[in-house]
Scaffold this motif. Structure first.
Motif, short mmCIF file in Angstrom:
data_model
loop_
_atom_site.label_atom_id
_atom_site.label_comp_id
_atom_site.label_asym_id
_atom_site.label_seq_id
_atom_site.Cartn_x
_atom_site.Cartn_y
_atom_site.Cartn_z
N VAL A 105 15.52 -10.69 13.55
CA VAL A 105 15.08 -9.78 12.49
C VAL A 105 16.27 -9.22 11.73
N THR A 106 17.28 -8.73 12.45
CA THR A 106 18.43 -8.16 11.73
C THR A 106 19.18 -9.23 10.94
N MET A 107 19.24 -10.45 11.46
CA MET A 107 19.87 -11.54 10.71
C MET A 107 19.05 -11.90 9.48
N ALA A 108 17.73 -11.93 9.61
CA ALA A 108 16.88 -12.26 8.45
C ALA A 108 17.07 -11.23 7.34
N VAL A 109 17.11 -9.95 7.70
CA VAL A 109 17.30 -8.90 6.69
C VAL A 109 18.69 -9.01 6.07
N LYS A 110 19.71 -9.20 6.89
CA LYS A 110 21.07 -9.33 6.37
C LYS A 110 21.17 -10.52 5.41
N ALA A 111 20.62 -11.65 5.81
CA ALA A 111 20.67 -12.85 4.96
C ALA A 111 19.91 -12.61 3.66
N HIS A 112 18.78 -11.95 3.75
CA HIS A 112 17.97 -11.64 2.57
C HIS A 112 18.71 -10.71 1.61
N LEU A 113 19.43 -9.74 2.15
CA LEU A 113 20.17 -8.81 1.30
C LEU A 113 21.31 -9.48 0.55
N ARG A 114 21.74 -10.66 1.00
CA ARG A 114 22.78 -11.41 0.27
C ARG A 114 22.33 -11.73 -1.14
N ILE A 115 21.03 -11.90 -1.32
CA ILE A 115 20.52 -12.22 -2.66
C ILE A 115 19.92 -10.98 -3.34
N GLU A 116 20.20 -9.81 -2.75
CA GLU A 116 19.88 -8.51 -3.32
C GLU A 116 18.41 -8.37 -3.73
N ARG A 117 17.55 -8.69 -2.76
CA ARG A 117 16.11 -8.53 -2.98
C ARG A 117 15.58 -7.45 -2.05
N PRO A 118 14.38 -6.93 -2.32
CA PRO A 118 13.87 -5.77 -1.59
C PRO A 118 13.49 -6.04 -0.14
N VAL A 119 13.70 -4.98 0.67
CA VAL A 119 13.32 -4.96 2.08
C VAL A 119 12.38 -3.78 2.28
N VAL A 120 11.18 -4.05 2.78
CA VAL A 120 10.22 -2.99 3.07
C VAL A 120 10.29 -2.67 4.55
N ILE A 121 10.39 -1.39 4.85
CA ILE A 121 10.46 -0.91 6.23
C ILE A 121 9.15 -0.19 6.57
N ALA A 122 8.44 -0.70 7.56
CA ALA A 122 7.22 -0.05 8.07
C ALA A 122 7.58 0.50 9.45
N LEU A 123 8.18 1.67 9.45
CA LEU A 123 8.74 2.26 10.66
C LEU A 123 7.65 2.76 11.60
N CYS A 124 7.82 2.49 12.87
CA CYS A 124 6.95 3.02 13.93
C CYS A 124 7.87 3.40 15.08
N SER A 125 8.06 4.72 15.28
CA SER A 125 9.06 5.16 16.24
C SER A 125 8.67 6.48 16.89
N ASN A 126 8.82 6.53 18.20
CA ASN A 126 8.61 7.79 18.93
C ASN A 126 9.75 8.77 18.71
N ASP A 127 10.84 8.33 18.08
CA ASP A 127 12.02 9.18 17.90
C ASP A 127 12.37 9.41 16.43
N ALA A 128 11.46 9.15 15.53
CA ALA A 128 11.77 9.24 14.10
C ALA A 128 12.19 10.63 13.66
N LEU A 129 11.65 11.66 14.27
CA LEU A 129 12.01 13.03 13.91
C LEU A 129 13.03 13.61 14.88
N GLY A 130 13.64 12.75 15.68
CA GLY A 130 14.68 13.16 16.62
C GLY A 130 16.01 12.56 16.16
N ALA A 131 16.66 11.86 17.05
CA ALA A 131 17.96 11.28 16.76
C ALA A 131 17.92 10.27 15.60
N SER A 132 16.77 9.70 15.33
CA SER A 132 16.67 8.69 14.28
C SER A 132 16.46 9.26 12.88
#
Length: 187
Positions: A105-132
């Motif tokens: 996943v991180t490689m796919a996003v990094k490779a995709h960003l090489r061509i400067e196109r959008p990345v959508v983040i659908a975050l699901c995290s038990n720590d989003a309002l904590g350290a994250s």
């Protein structure tokens, strides 16, 4: 559109992510499914890894990309219109913040960003309002990153938890393809 659709290990939200995936296919989009190692390898009380893979491949008609080597061409060779990480864990979001590319996943996003196109983040995290929280704030302000709307799913038992409202991921993708952040970002 050609959409790279990445799944990370927020296992309790994988079924909801499948609904988003099916909606995108029903709208006529071509999907390249991408799995993190955890989604590829771990059987959980929510899904057996093999069963989940079969379901994704059935919906998309495509084989899952599940290695760094397989994900690397998603940008310079296979030019997706958009990349969506749904669900995205805080772990993956933090890796994206620092440019760590140690999963498909991180490689796919990094490779995709090489061509400067959008990345959508659908975050699901038990720590989003904590350290994250700091990571979310920083990534929200980075070029090419768009967040699907979030909400607190259980304010009593998980007061730091945020999950994406999956009902709005397709609209977030459609807006991001136009360079627009879907609003409101939080419900």
């Amino acid at each position: 559109m050609l959409i790279g659709f990445c799944f990370c290990g927020s296992f309790c939200t994988l079924s909801k992510s499948l609904v988003v995936l099916q909606d995108l296919v029903n709208k006529g989009h071509q999907i390249i499914p991408i799995f993190s190692y955890n989604v590829r390898d771990l059987d959980t009380r929510f899904w057996a890894a093999k069963e989940f893979r079969q379901k994704v491949e059935e919906i998309t008609g495509e084989k899952v990309v599940d290695s760094i080597v397989g994900a690397e061409p998603l940008g310079p060779v296979v030019k997706c219109d958009i990349m969506c990480v749904c669900p995205c864990t805080s772990n993956t979001l933090s890796k994206l913040r620092y440019g760590i590319t140690d999963t498909p996943v991180t490689m796919a996003v990094k490779a995709h960003l090489r061509i400067e196109r959008p990345v959508v983040i659908a975050l699901c995290s038990n720590d989003a309002l904590g350290a994250s929280a700091e990571v979310i704030g920083e990534m929200r302000n980075r070029k090419h990153f768009y967040f699907a709307p979030l909400y607190q799913d259980d304010t009593v038992r998980k007061p730091r938890s945020l999950v994406t409202n999956m009902d709005y991921v397709v609209e977030t993708i459609e807006c991001a393809a136009k360079g627009i952040q879907f609003q409101p970002m939080h419900f």
